[in-house]
Write a protein that holds these residues in place. Structure first.
Motif, PDB file in Angstrom:
ATOM      1  N   PRO A  17      -0.292  -4.403  10.492  1.00 28.26           N
ATOM      2  CA  PRO A  17      -1.244  -4.434  11.610  1.00 28.26           C
ATOM      3  C   PRO A  17      -1.386  -3.075  12.304  1.00 28.26           C
ATOM      4  N   LEU A  18      -0.282  -2.357  12.456  1.00 25.24           N
ATOM      5  CA  LEU A  18      -0.338  -1.051  13.100  1.00 25.24           C
ATOM      6  C   LEU A  18      -1.256  -0.104  12.334  1.00 25.24           C
ATOM      7  N   ILE A  19      -1.097  -0.045  11.024  1.00 27.27           N
ATOM      8  CA  ILE A  19      -1.884   0.894  10.224  1.00 27.27           C
ATOM      9  C   ILE A  19      -3.332   0.419  10.095  1.00 27.27           C
ATOM     10  N   ALA A  20      -3.555  -0.889  10.043  1.00 26.86           N
ATOM     11  CA  ALA A  20      -4.935  -1.381  10.038  1.00 26.86           C
ATOM     12  C   ALA A  20      -5.670  -0.934  11.296  1.00 26.86           C
ATOM     13  N   LEU A  21      -4.990  -0.999  12.435  1.00 27.56           N
ATOM     14  CA  LEU A  21      -5.585  -0.515  13.680  1.00 27.56           C
ATOM     15  C   LEU A  21      -5.793   0.988  13.630  1.00 27.56           C
ATOM     16  N   HIS A  81     -20.291   6.344  -4.948  1.00 23.33           N
ATOM     17  CA  HIS A  81     -18.910   6.759  -5.234  1.00 23.33           C
ATOM     18  C   HIS A  81     -17.891   5.780  -4.646  1.00 23.33           C
ATOM     19  N   TRP A  82     -18.286   4.536  -4.464  1.00 22.74           N
ATOM     20  CA  TRP A  82     -17.404   3.630  -3.738  1.00 22.74           C
ATOM     21  C   TRP A  82     -16.081   3.361  -4.466  1.00 22.74           C
ATOM     22  N   LYS A  83     -16.087   3.363  -5.784  1.00 24.38           N
ATOM     23  CA  LYS A  83     -14.846   3.077  -6.511  1.00 24.38           C
ATOM     24  C   LYS A  83     -13.797   4.173  -6.313  1.00 24.38           C
ATOM     25  N   PRO A  84     -14.129   5.459  -6.575  1.00 24.74           N
ATOM     26  CA  PRO A  84     -13.115   6.490  -6.314  1.00 24.74           C
ATOM     27  C   PRO A  84     -12.758   6.609  -4.833  1.00 24.74           C
ATOM     28  N   LEU A  85     -13.710   6.351  -3.948  1.00 28.59           N
ATOM     29  CA  LEU A  85     -13.410   6.380  -2.515  1.00 28.59           C
ATOM     30  C   LEU A  85     -12.438   5.270  -2.144  1.00 28.59           C
ATOM     31  N   LEU A  86     -12.581   4.120  -2.784  1.00 31.63           N
ATOM     32  CA  LEU A  86     -11.630   3.033  -2.563  1.00 31.63           C
ATOM     33  C   LEU A  86     -10.233   3.427  -3.028  1.00 31.63           C
ATOM     34  N   VAL A  87     -10.145   4.060  -4.198  1.00 32.56           N
ATOM     35  CA  VAL A  87      -8.841   4.496  -4.713  1.00 32.56           C
ATOM     36  C   VAL A  87      -8.204   5.503  -3.752  1.00 32.56           C
ATOM     37  N   VAL A  88      -9.002   6.460  -3.275  1.00 32.23           N
ATOM     38  CA  VAL A  88      -8.476   7.455  -2.339  1.00 32.23           C
ATOM     39  C   VAL A  88      -8.076   6.800  -1.022  1.00 32.23           C
ATOM     40  N   GLY A  89      -8.874   5.859  -0.551  1.00 30.52           N
ATOM     41  CA  GLY A  89      -8.511   5.152   0.671  1.00 30.52           C
ATOM     42  C   GLY A  89      -7.187   4.435   0.537  1.00 30.52           C
ATOM     43  N   LEU A  90      -6.958   3.832  -0.631  1.00 33.61           N
ATOM     44  CA  LEU A  90      -5.703   3.114  -0.865  1.00 33.61           C
ATOM     45  C   LEU A  90      -4.523   4.063  -0.976  1.00 33.61           C
ATOM     46  N   THR A  91      -4.688   5.162  -1.750  1.00 32.32           N
ATOM     47  CA  THR A  91      -3.549   6.025  -2.069  1.00 32.32           C
ATOM     48  C   THR A  91      -3.322   7.152  -1.069  1.00 32.32           C
ATOM     49  N   ASN A  92      -4.340   7.481  -0.269  1.00 37.67           N
ATOM     50  CA  ASN A  92      -4.171   8.576   0.684  1.00 37.67           C
ATOM     51  C   ASN A  92      -4.021   8.083   2.118  1.00 37.67           C
ATOM     52  N   ALA A 133      -4.076   3.897   3.217  1.00 37.46           N
ATOM     53  CA  ALA A 133      -3.534   2.551   3.387  1.00 37.46           C
ATOM     54  C   ALA A 133      -2.077   2.430   2.934  1.00 37.46           C
ATOM     55  N   LEU A 134      -1.808   2.784   1.679  1.00 35.78           N
ATOM     56  CA  LEU A 134      -0.453   2.637   1.145  1.00 35.78           C
ATOM     57  C   LEU A 134       0.542   3.583   1.806  1.00 35.78           C
ATOM     58  N   PRO A 135       0.311   4.913   1.813  1.00 34.96           N
ATOM     59  CA  PRO A 135       1.323   5.790   2.409  1.00 34.96           C
ATOM     60  C   PRO A 135       1.509   5.559   3.901  1.00 34.96           C
ATOM     61  N   PHE A 136       0.441   5.296   4.646  1.00 31.54           N
ATOM     62  CA  PHE A 136       0.583   5.035   6.081  1.00 31.54           C
ATOM     63  C   PHE A 136       1.481   3.819   6.323  1.00 31.54           C
ATOM     64  N   LEU A 173     -10.668  -2.286   4.931  1.00 23.25           N
ATOM     65  CA  LEU A 173     -10.994  -3.444   4.103  1.00 23.25           C
ATOM     66  C   LEU A 173      -9.768  -3.941   3.335  1.00 23.25           C
ATOM     67  N   VAL A 174      -8.984  -3.007   2.812  1.00 26.05           N
ATOM     68  CA  VAL A 174      -7.797  -3.383   2.042  1.00 26.05           C
ATOM     69  C   VAL A 174      -6.731  -4.022   2.933  1.00 26.05           C
ATOM     70  N   LEU A 175      -6.564  -3.498   4.134  1.00 26.79           N
ATOM     71  CA  LEU A 175      -5.458  -3.920   4.999  1.00 26.79           C
ATOM     72  C   LEU A 175      -5.788  -5.106   5.890  1.00 26.79           C
ATOM     73  N   LEU A 176      -7.062  -5.397   6.077  1.00 29.74           N
ATOM     74  CA  LEU A 176      -7.447  -6.433   7.040  1.00 29.74           C
ATOM     75  C   LEU A 176      -6.806  -7.800   6.777  1.00 29.74           C
ATOM     76  N   PRO A 177      -6.813  -8.315   5.531  1.00 22.76           N
ATOM     77  CA  PRO A 177      -6.174  -9.632   5.318  1.00 22.76           C
ATOM     78  C   PRO A 177      -4.697  -9.641   5.713  1.00 22.76           C
ATOM     79  N   GLY A 178      -3.953  -8.599   5.309  1.00 21.50           N
ATOM     80  CA  GLY A 178      -2.540  -8.532   5.661  1.00 21.50           C
ATOM     81  C   GLY A 178      -2.323  -8.373   7.148  1.00 21.50           C
ATOM     82  N   ALA A 179      -3.192  -7.599   7.798  1.00 25.07           N
ATOM     83  CA  ALA A 179      -3.072  -7.399   9.244  1.00 25.07           C
ATOM     84  C   ALA A 179      -3.263  -8.711   9.990  1.00 25.07           C
ATOM     85  N   LEU A 180      -4.230  -9.518   9.556  1.00 26.04           N
ATOM     86  CA  LEU A 180      -4.459 -10.815  10.200  1.00 26.04           C
ATOM     87  C   LEU A 180      -3.284 -11.763   9.948  1.00 26.04           C
TER      88      LEU A 180
END
Length: 291
Positions: free
Chosen positions: A31-35, A60-71, A73-76, A187-194
């Motif tokens: 939840p902290l990182i989703a915020l 470019h949504w697919k590579p942007l999604l990968v970067v969002g996840l790896t740069n 969502a995941l590391p944060f 988008l990736v973190l929202l379900p887990g944050a809820l």
């Protein structure tokens, strides 16, 4: 002026570990990182106002999604988890291993040859990490060991994201990439944050911490970082890595009363030396041979 901006950026990113330590225990890591990324996406929202920017995101949504996840969502999330068990100063120092992973990924994935200085830098970087965490590993403290491994996985993720971005997002405006990475992280973190949203009341200090993370340490920091890249080049801007541990340790000691001992200082210096060698900022063996 550029040097001042570099120091300010290091101070801001060094504070992110302080804010995560303040907020993660009450919000929980996800939840902290989703915020955090949600607020940052709002701060950076003006970059998406043009039709051209929206077209870039759609194409470019697919590579942007990968970067969002790896740069982001995941590391944060991994860093936020780690702050539950280790102090902010240690986290900020281990964050400096990111360029070491970047160099190793370039060697394994992109087949970029390594110099002797770079190999020495990786060995020194690993030695510095061992110096830092030896007490925790020796004491058999499982939660702290997992937290340290989480940080190293986060920096590995950063290293991968950097190379992936250069291969798949060439030509996209950097501020647009920054916004899109935060948006897709939400988008990736929202379900887990809820699912993990805290069931208890959250203190004002924790809310201020998450606002600081989103507005200052992510939104404002990205703007400042890309401004530095535009004015001085990527190499100069990335040298902020060497300054972040100084501020991370300082903020932790000043505001959270974290202890800074000889072992912490020694480990920090060895990691920074290894990073300087692995990234080509320092050519030690070449200079010794020349002498």
């Amino acid at each position: 002026m550029n040097a001042v901006e570099l120091v300010v950026l290091a101070a801001i990113w060094g504070a992110s570990f302080l804010f995560m330590r303040m907020g993660s225990s009450e919000f929980g890591p996800v939840p902290l990182i989703a915020l955090r990324v949600g607020i940052a996406a709002l701060v950076l929202l003006p970059v998406i106002f043009s039709a051209t920017s929206r077209l870039h995101v759609r194409s470019h949504w697919k590579p942007l999604l990968v970067v969002g996840l790896t740069n982001s969502a995941l590391p944060f999330c991994l860093f936020a988890y780690s702050t539950l068990y280790v102090n902010a100063g240690l986290d900020s120092i281990l964050n400096a291993t990111t360029p070491l992973w970047g160099a190793l990924i370039a060697f394994v994935w992109l087949k970029v040859s390594l110099t002797r200085d770079q190999i020495l830098g990786m060995v020194l970087g690993l030695a510095g990490v061992l110096v830092l965490v030896w007490d925790q590993l020796g004491a058999g403290q499982g939660t702290q060991t997992l937290a340290i491994l989480a940080v190293l996985l986060a920096t590995l993720s950063y290293g991968f994201a950097g190379h992936y971005s250069r291969r798949h997002l060439v030509g996209l405006p950097a501020p647009l990439t920054a916004w899109a990475s935060q948006f897709f992280s939400v988008l990736v973190l929202l379900p887990g944050a809820l699912y993990w949203w805290p069931q208890h009341a959250v203190s004002d200090s924790a809310w201020w911490a998450v606002i600081g993370l989103g507005v200052v340490c992510t939104g404002l920091a990205y703007v400042l970082y890309f401004r530095l890249i535009a004015h001085t080049g990527a190499s100069y801007a990335m040298s902020v890595t060497f300054l972040i541990p100084v501020f991370g340790v300082a903020w932790g000691a000043l505001f959270l009363h974290e202890q800074v001992g000889v072992q912490t200082t020694a480990g920090c210096l060895v990691i920074l030396l290894g990073t300087a060698l692995a990234t080509g900022k320092l050519q030690l063996l070449q200079r010794l041979r020349a002498a």
